[in-house]
Design a protein around this motif. Structure first.
Motif, PDB file in Angstrom:
ATOM      1  N   ARG A 253       0.885  -1.166   0.000  1.00 36.45           N
ATOM      2  CA  ARG A 253       0.000   0.000   0.000  1.00 36.45           C
ATOM      3  C   ARG A 253       0.915   1.205   0.000  1.00 36.45           C
ATOM      4  O   ARG A 253       1.893   1.233   0.723  1.00 36.45           O
ATOM      5  CB  ARG A 253      -0.866   0.048   1.252  1.00 36.45           C
TER       6      ARG A 253
ATOM      7  N   ASN B 276      -3.580  -0.284  -2.987  1.00 39.96           N
ATOM      8  CA  ASN B 276      -4.134   1.059  -3.122  1.00 39.96           C
ATOM      9  C   ASN B 276      -2.988   2.054  -3.010  1.00 39.96           C
ATOM     10  O   ASN B 276      -1.947   1.743  -2.453  1.00 39.96           O
ATOM     11  CB  ASN B 276      -5.142   1.365  -2.000  1.00 39.96           C
ATOM     12  N   GLN B 277      -3.224   3.249  -3.493  1.00 35.30           N
ATOM     13  CA  GLN B 277      -2.200   4.282  -3.340  1.00 35.30           C
ATOM     14  C   GLN B 277      -2.237   4.860  -1.922  1.00 35.30           C
ATOM     15  O   GLN B 277      -1.203   5.121  -1.335  1.00 35.30           O
ATOM     16  CB  GLN B 277      -2.393   5.380  -4.372  1.00 35.30           C
TER      17      GLN B 277
ATOM     18  N   HIS C 262      -4.536   4.203   1.820  1.00 35.42           N
ATOM     19  CA  HIS C 262      -5.518   3.366   2.509  1.00 35.42           C
ATOM     20  C   HIS C 262      -5.850   4.006   3.855  1.00 35.42           C
ATOM     21  O   HIS C 262      -4.961   4.250   4.660  1.00 35.42           O
ATOM     22  CB  HIS C 262      -4.909   1.973   2.722  1.00 35.42           C
TER      23      HIS C 262
ATOM     24  N   THR D 287      -2.463   1.409  -9.968  1.00 40.46           N
ATOM     25  CA  THR D 287      -1.903   0.268  -9.246  1.00 40.46           C
ATOM     26  C   THR D 287      -1.167  -0.616 -10.251  1.00 40.46           C
ATOM     27  O   THR D 287      -1.233  -0.386 -11.462  1.00 40.46           O
ATOM     28  CB  THR D 287      -3.031  -0.539  -8.564  1.00 40.46           C
TER      29      THR D 287
ATOM     30  N   ASN E 106      -8.446  -3.093  -8.379  1.00 42.14           N
ATOM     31  CA  ASN E 106      -8.287  -2.457  -7.069  1.00 42.14           C
ATOM     32  C   ASN E 106      -8.542  -0.960  -7.199  1.00 42.14           C
ATOM     33  O   ASN E 106      -8.218  -0.345  -8.208  1.00 42.14           O
ATOM     34  CB  ASN E 106      -6.883  -2.683  -6.519  1.00 42.14           C
ATOM     35  N   SER E 107      -9.102  -0.387  -6.154  1.00 41.02           N
ATOM     36  CA  SER E 107      -9.378   1.049  -6.189  1.00 41.02           C
ATOM     37  C   SER E 107      -8.091   1.840  -5.939  1.00 41.02           C
ATOM     38  O   SER E 107      -7.145   1.333  -5.340  1.00 41.02           O
ATOM     39  CB  SER E 107     -10.419   1.411  -5.131  1.00 41.02           C
TER      40      SER E 107
ATOM     41  N   PHE F 156      -7.938   4.562  -4.061  1.00 39.79           N
ATOM     42  CA  PHE F 156      -7.964   4.846  -2.623  1.00 39.79           C
ATOM     43  C   PHE F 156      -8.887   3.853  -1.937  1.00 39.79           C
ATOM     44  O   PHE F 156      -9.846   3.378  -2.535  1.00 39.79           O
ATOM     45  CB  PHE F 156      -8.477   6.264  -2.343  1.00 39.79           C
ATOM     46  N   PHE F 157      -8.597   3.582  -0.681  1.00 41.32           N
ATOM     47  CA  PHE F 157      -9.502   2.777   0.136  1.00 41.32           C
ATOM     48  C   PHE F 157      -9.782   3.555   1.409  1.00 41.32           C
ATOM     49  O   PHE F 157      -8.861   4.058   2.045  1.00 41.32           O
ATOM     50  CB  PHE F 157      -8.880   1.425   0.493  1.00 41.32           C
TER      51      PHE F 157
END
Length: 185
Positions: free
Chosen positions: A69, A92-93, A95, A115, A122-123, A125-126
């Protein structure tokens, strides 16, 4: 408290730890000019920054690439991430875990690349949960898919639970003028 980390390079370091820099239960943290490149890790590279139960955290002028991450914040308030480059991280970039409804985070003036190619769903941001306290403004996103369909913010909890494309984020976080740039290189 009152922690400053400046000018640190992490490249080619092999570790069994899940993260390199960990701050817990602290306030007034400034992290700047950190360069992390996890291309040489065996398996997933650790997360460069893990910030837990902290207040007033500034991350600026940093580069993270090829980590698990990019940046990980847990139960942290007063987050600012600015003037950074986040590229090719696995999940994620950025999280945000256990992101309180009252917490504030500003993600601004960053260059954010997609990503890794093997994780296109995958998103970027989370956040759990996503709410109006999360401001994502004045960033440049280089993503490999149609920006309107790209998984932008994902969450597991709250009324915004699910994986949301950029179009949904714009609906739930209306701004007078779009300040982010989305490009497909």
């Amino acid at each position: 408290n009152n922690i400053t980390i400046d000018n640190l390079e992490m490249r080619g370091v092999i570790t069994t730890k899940r993260e390199y820099i960990r701050a817990v239960n602290s306030s007034n943290i400034k992290i700047s000019r950190i360069f992390f490149d996890g291309r040489w890790a065996k398996g997933y590279a650790p997360t460069p920054l893990y910030i837990y139960l902290c207040k007033n955290v500034l991350v600026e002028n940093c580069v993270t690439m090829n980590s698990f991450r990019g940046l990980h914040f847990i139960q942290t308030d007063g987050i600012k991430v600015r003037n950074c480059v986040l590229s090719m991280n696995s999940l994620n970039q950025i999280h945000f875990s256990s992101f309180s409804e009252k917490a504030k985070a500003v993600i601004e003036n960053n260059i954010v690349c997609d990503t890794i190619a093997g994780k296109p769903h995958n998103s970027i941001f989370f956040a759990e949960p996503v709410h109006p306290g999360l401001k994502i403004e004045n960033n440049c996103f280089y993503i490999r898919t149609d920006a309107e369909k790209r998984n932008f913010v994902a969450t597991w909890y709250g009324k915004w639970s699910g994986i949301h494309p950029i179009a949904h984020y714009r609906q739930t976080h209306p701004v007078a003028k779009e300040t982010n740039i989305f490009k497909n290189p």
